[in-house]
Structure formats: C-alpha cells, structure tokens
Design a protein around this motif. Structure first.
Motif, short mmCIF file in Angstrom:
data_model
loop_
_atom_site.label_atom_id
_atom_site.label_comp_id
_atom_site.label_asym_id
_atom_site.label_seq_id
_atom_site.Cartn_x
_atom_site.Cartn_y
_atom_site.Cartn_z
N UNK A 86 0.84 -1.20 0.00
CA UNK A 86 0.00 0.00 0.00
C UNK A 86 0.88 1.24 0.00
N UNK A 87 0.36 2.30 -0.65
CA UNK A 87 1.06 3.58 -0.65
C UNK A 87 0.06 4.70 -0.40
N UNK A 88 0.34 5.50 0.62
CA UNK A 88 -0.48 6.66 0.91
C UNK A 88 0.18 7.89 0.31
N UNK A 89 -0.63 8.78 -0.23
CA UNK A 89 -0.11 10.01 -0.80
C UNK A 89 -1.14 11.11 -0.62
N UNK A 90 -0.71 12.34 -0.85
CA UNK A 90 -1.63 13.46 -0.69
C UNK A 90 -1.40 14.48 -1.78
N UNK A 91 -2.47 15.12 -2.17
CA UNK A 91 -2.42 16.23 -3.12
C UNK A 91 -3.12 17.40 -2.43
N UNK A 92 -2.34 18.26 -1.83
CA UNK A 92 -2.93 19.35 -1.05
C UNK A 92 -3.74 20.31 -1.92
N UNK A 93 -3.31 20.50 -3.14
CA UNK A 93 -4.04 21.41 -4.04
C UNK A 93 -5.44 20.87 -4.33
N UNK A 94 -5.54 19.55 -4.45
CA UNK A 94 -6.85 18.94 -4.70
C UNK A 94 -7.57 18.59 -3.41
N UNK A 95 -6.92 18.83 -2.27
CA UNK A 95 -7.51 18.52 -0.96
C UNK A 95 -7.94 17.06 -0.90
N UNK A 96 -7.05 16.20 -1.35
CA UNK A 96 -7.38 14.78 -1.44
C UNK A 96 -6.20 13.94 -0.99
N UNK A 97 -6.52 12.86 -0.30
CA UNK A 97 -5.53 11.87 0.12
C UNK A 97 -5.88 10.56 -0.58
N UNK A 98 -4.85 9.83 -0.97
CA UNK A 98 -5.06 8.60 -1.71
C UNK A 98 -4.44 7.41 -0.96
N UNK A 99 -4.98 6.25 -1.23
CA UNK A 99 -4.38 5.01 -0.75
C UNK A 99 -4.36 4.04 -1.93
N UNK A 100 -3.18 3.84 -2.48
CA UNK A 100 -3.01 2.87 -3.55
C UNK A 100 -2.76 1.51 -2.92
N UNK A 101 -3.61 0.56 -3.24
CA UNK A 101 -3.52 -0.76 -2.64
C UNK A 101 -3.24 -1.79 -3.75
N UNK A 102 -2.11 -2.43 -3.65
CA UNK A 102 -1.71 -3.45 -4.62
C UNK A 102 -1.58 -4.80 -3.93
N UNK A 103 -1.55 -5.84 -4.73
CA UNK A 103 -1.39 -7.20 -4.20
C UNK A 103 -2.38 -7.48 -3.07
N UNK A 104 -3.62 -7.15 -3.32
CA UNK A 104 -4.63 -7.28 -2.27
C UNK A 104 -4.87 -8.72 -1.89
N UNK A 105 -5.17 -8.91 -0.61
CA UNK A 105 -5.41 -10.24 -0.04
C UNK A 105 -6.80 -10.27 0.59
N UNK A 106 -7.38 -11.44 0.76
CA UNK A 106 -8.68 -11.52 1.42
C UNK A 106 -8.68 -10.88 2.80
N UNK A 107 -7.57 -10.95 3.51
CA UNK A 107 -7.51 -10.34 4.84
C UNK A 107 -7.49 -8.81 4.81
N UNK A 108 -7.42 -8.22 3.63
CA UNK A 108 -7.55 -6.77 3.50
C UNK A 108 -9.01 -6.34 3.44
N UNK A 109 -9.91 -7.29 3.38
CA UNK A 109 -11.33 -6.99 3.33
C UNK A 109 -11.77 -6.25 4.60
N UNK A 110 -12.36 -5.09 4.41
CA UNK A 110 -12.76 -4.25 5.53
C UNK A 110 -13.45 -3.00 5.00
#
Length: 114
Positions: free
Chosen positions: A66-90
C-alpha cells in the motif's frame, strides 16, 4: 469537516484499488491524514498515515503493498492498494488529525475475493 471516501469495491486476490479521500470544504495541508480499516468483528486499525510534511507510516501488514499520498491542491488523500489479499477486506475510513482532534469520513467497503 467533511471527508468523502471513495474508490472501494470488489476485487480479486492480487488485484489493486485506489481509494480517495476528498475534503471539499477544508484544506488538508496542515493536517496529518490517514487511512484506517475495520473488518467485521474486529477493532478499527491503522493502515497508513501521512503527515503534513509528507512523512508516511504503515501497518506492518500492508508495508510494500500500500502507498499513501496526498495532493494538497486537490484537498485529497489517496491510498493505492496493490497485491490485495482476502484479509484486507474491511471498511476503510479516512481520518484527519491535528493536536489530538480527529475527524472521520463515512468509510468505503473493500472486499477481496480469494
């Protein structure tokens, strides 16, 4: 303070999703932003945070995937989630924190099928 989380959905094992957390009415540049998640029957847990200066912190279970990032100009935070597993279900929640005061978004469901 309004935090709008989006981007959740159903994905296969090994797939990817990108979550977004928008703060349309408020700037985010001064705040630590984060993503948390809560699986059924479990307590809410930290996934990742990013400080106003861009320093990131991850739960051990998501490091390298997972990678968290932010774009202050867009007032948005992102969470890129790769290689997802069933235990990431939530339900994934966006969070804003400043001097101990926290605000939460409404949550977005992520389901990973095996």
């Amino acid at each position: 303070v309004q935090l709008q989380a989006s981007g959740g959905g159903l994905v296969d094992f090994g797939g990817s999703l990108r979550l977004s957390c928008a703060s349309p009415r408020n700037t985010i540049s001064s705040y630590r932003m984060g993503w948390y998640r809560q699986a059924p029957g479990k307590q809410r847990e930290l996934v990742a945070t990013i400080t106003s200066g861009g320093i990131t912190n991850y739960a051990d279970s998501v490091k390298g995937r997972f990678t968290i990032s932010r774009d202050n100009a867009k007032k948005t935070v992102y969470l890129q989630m790769n290689s997802l597993k069933p235990e990431d279900t939530a339900v994934y929640y966006c969070n804003r924190e400043y001097r101990g005061i926290e605000y939460w978004g409404q949550g977005t469901q992520v389901t990973v099928s095996s």
